[in-house]
Design a protein around this motif. Structure first.
Motif, mmCIF file in Angstrom:
data_model
loop_
_atom_site.group_PDB
_atom_site.id
_atom_site.type_symbol
_atom_site.label_atom_id
_atom_site.label_comp_id
_atom_site.label_asym_id
_atom_site.label_seq_id
_atom_site.Cartn_x
_atom_site.Cartn_y
_atom_site.Cartn_z
ATOM 1 N N GLY A 8 0.814 -1.209 0.000
ATOM 2 C CA GLY A 8 0.000 0.000 0.000
ATOM 3 C C GLY A 8 0.844 1.255 0.000
ATOM 4 N N LEU A 9 1.922 1.259 0.804
ATOM 5 C CA LEU A 9 2.811 2.422 0.830
ATOM 6 C C LEU A 9 3.520 2.590 -0.507
ATOM 7 N N LEU A 10 3.996 1.487 -1.085
ATOM 8 C CA LEU A 10 4.664 1.573 -2.380
ATOM 9 C C LEU A 10 3.710 2.130 -3.432
ATOM 10 N N ALA A 11 2.474 1.643 -3.441
ATOM 11 C CA ALA A 11 1.481 2.153 -4.393
ATOM 12 C C ALA A 11 1.231 3.645 -4.177
ATOM 13 N N LEU A 12 1.106 4.054 -2.916
ATOM 14 C CA LEU A 12 0.865 5.464 -2.605
ATOM 15 C C LEU A 12 2.011 6.332 -3.109
ATOM 16 N N LEU A 21 -7.150 -4.235 5.201
ATOM 17 C CA LEU A 21 -7.026 -2.809 4.917
ATOM 18 C C LEU A 21 -6.213 -2.101 5.993
ATOM 19 N N GLY A 22 -5.335 -1.220 5.542
ATOM 20 C CA GLY A 22 -4.550 -0.367 6.424
ATOM 21 C C GLY A 22 -4.557 1.051 5.890
ATOM 22 N N GLU A 23 -3.966 1.959 6.667
ATOM 23 C CA GLU A 23 -4.062 3.378 6.318
ATOM 24 C C GLU A 23 -3.351 3.713 5.004
ATOM 25 N N PHE A 24 -2.229 3.059 4.694
ATOM 26 C CA PHE A 24 -1.538 3.389 3.452
ATOM 27 C C PHE A 24 -2.305 2.881 2.235
ATOM 28 N N GLN A 25 -2.976 1.747 2.382
ATOM 29 C CA GLN A 25 -3.823 1.267 1.289
ATOM 30 C C GLN A 25 -4.987 2.236 1.049
ATOM 31 N N ALA A 26 -5.587 2.730 2.132
ATOM 32 C CA ALA A 26 -6.698 3.668 1.985
ATOM 33 C C ALA A 26 -6.232 4.974 1.345
ATOM 34 N N ILE A 86 -0.418 -2.590 -8.044
ATOM 35 C CA ILE A 86 0.079 -2.992 -6.721
ATOM 36 C C ILE A 86 -1.013 -2.807 -5.673
ATOM 37 N N LEU A 87 -1.727 -1.687 -5.761
ATOM 38 C CA LEU A 87 -2.804 -1.417 -4.807
ATOM 39 C C LEU A 87 -3.916 -2.447 -4.913
ATOM 40 N N GLN A 88 -4.330 -2.788 -6.122
ATOM 41 C CA GLN A 88 -5.420 -3.756 -6.299
ATOM 42 C C GLN A 88 -5.050 -5.113 -5.703
ATOM 43 N N ALA A 89 -3.805 -5.519 -5.902
ATOM 44 C CA ALA A 89 -3.360 -6.799 -5.329
ATOM 45 C C ALA A 89 -3.378 -6.744 -3.805
ATOM 46 N N ALA A 90 -2.996 -5.598 -3.237
ATOM 47 C CA ALA A 90 -3.000 -5.462 -1.776
ATOM 48 C C ALA A 90 -4.430 -5.465 -1.228
ATOM 49 N N LEU A 91 -5.320 -4.711 -1.864
ATOM 50 C CA LEU A 91 -6.705 -4.637 -1.387
ATOM 51 C C LEU A 91 -7.406 -5.986 -1.478
#
Length: 375
Positions: free
Chosen positions: A198-202, A252-257, A242-247
């Motif tokens: 999530g952080l990497l995607a952000l 869920l975590g704050e960096f994904q959101a 990357i985000l879709q794979a994480a979600l």
């Protein structure tokens, strides 16, 4: 060569080397590599660096008083051959982000030990004298030298440190945003965790807009006014994937959101097509995860876009008016509500309180624009 530093340093620390002494030994090995490798490149660079760094550490240890301990360490030298495949990078991340360190010290130590940057580069990036940064790094190394990581480290702390690095942006000859992305990629390869992804995607989604964030004279360009044709679409696509794979892992975590919000902004071809209703839903998720007043401030903006400026002002009224950017948000919402005089006053107040020069100039221009309008 720089990408091998954390793995080599991690091996030395795992074998029992004091962190500060191990870091010095690795730097000595890098200097030796620069001298030797051009004429005689090793078949296994990592194994070469581990061997040379360990010998440098043992040589330094032999100069100390505890001879018996020195001999025990010397006996541990591994046989020649390829380095055993064990990734110590993750251990090093946790060590550099140890809770006993201040955020600034954790960032500096991470850049030095994991990133492989020189003290001069880190000092230039943070606009402080090299001697000051050297002292900061030395204190951090002393703090963690006796730390034994016998329990799993706190991933959230590591991610906060990396996000601090990312938000420093560019200064001197080091692009800290790009460096943070490189280090987060490295962390993602060492640990399977949805918040790391999530952080990497952000980071990728934010970094993709970098070229459009400032104008030709360095002035700040708000998101709604950016030239979206200058956004890096390949980087956006990678961040979204990357985000879709994480979600999909449903943890869920704050960096994904935060990344989901950034992805929705990136998905709009023009500002008017931004899906503010979905963005508001993600801010609700983020507020539930963090209960952060800054998140709630940004949520008020989303409320104003999704449900109208009066609804946004109502959401803003529930917050502390001493929050950073409170007046800037209030000014934006009052302008959208058709109250230019109130908005101009709030923009001017926000400018007076801002510590960032580019932001202060932007807010001042906003106030001047509204004051110049005919009454």
């Amino acid at each position: 060569m720089k990408e091998l530093v954390p793995a080599v340093l991690g091996v030395l620390v795992r074998r029992g080397a004091d962190f500060a002494a191990a870091e010095d030994a690795v730097q000595d090995a890098l200097v030796e590599a620069l001298r030797v490798w051009p004429g005689d490149p090793p078949r296994d660079p990592k194994a070469w660096l581990i061997t040379v760094a360990w010998r440098r550490f043992v040589d330094a240890t032999r100069a100390d008083a505890a001879r018996r301990r020195r001999e025990e360490l010397a006996d541990r030298e591994p046989p020649p051959g390829p380095a055993r495949e064990r990734d110590d990078t993750l251990r090093l991340y946790f060590l550099c982000a140890h809770p006993s360190l201040t955020p600034s010290s954790a960032v500096a130590l991470t850049l030095r030990a994991v990133g492989g940057l020189t003290t001069r580069q880190i000092a230039a990036a943070y606009l402080v004298p090299e001697a000051t940064m050297a002292q900061r790094i030395s204190r951090a190394k002393r703090t963690v030298s006796g730390v034994h990581l016998d329990r799993p480290g706190d991933v959230a702390t590591v991610l906060r440190v990396l996000y601090l690095v990312f938000n420093e942006g560019y200064s001197g000859d080091v692009d800290l945003s790009a460096e943070a992305i490189r280090l987060t990629r490295q962390l993602a390869s060492a640990i399977d965790h949805p918040e790391v992804a999530g952080l990497l995607a952000l980071m990728l989604l934010h970094h993709a807009r970098r070229a459009s964030r400032t104008g030709p004279r360095g002035e700040l360009v708000p998101l709604a006014e950016q030239d979206r044709g200058r956004w890096d679409t390949a980087m956006i696509a990678e961040g979204v994937a990357i985000l879709q794979a994480a979600l999909a892992r449903d943890r869920l975590g704050e960096f994904q959101a935060q990344a989901a919000i950034a992805a929705l902004h990136a998905d709009a071809r023009v500002a008017a097509e931004t899906d503010w209703v979905q963005i508001l839903e993600w801010y609700d998720e983020l507020a539930a995860l963090t209960d952060s007043p800054i998140v709630r401030l940004n949520r008020a903006v989303a409320v104003g876009e999704a449900d109208g400026p009066r609804a946004g002002l109502a959401a803003l009224a529930a917050l502390d008016d001493t929050l950073p950017r409170y007046r800037a948000v209030a000014a934006h919402l009052h302008e959208r509500a058709g109250e230019p005089a109130v908005a101009a006053r709030l923009y001017a107040e926000a400018a007076a309180r801002s510590l960032d020069l580019a932001e202060r100039d932007h807010l001042t221009r906003q106030a001047a624009r509204l004051n110049a309008r005919p009454t």
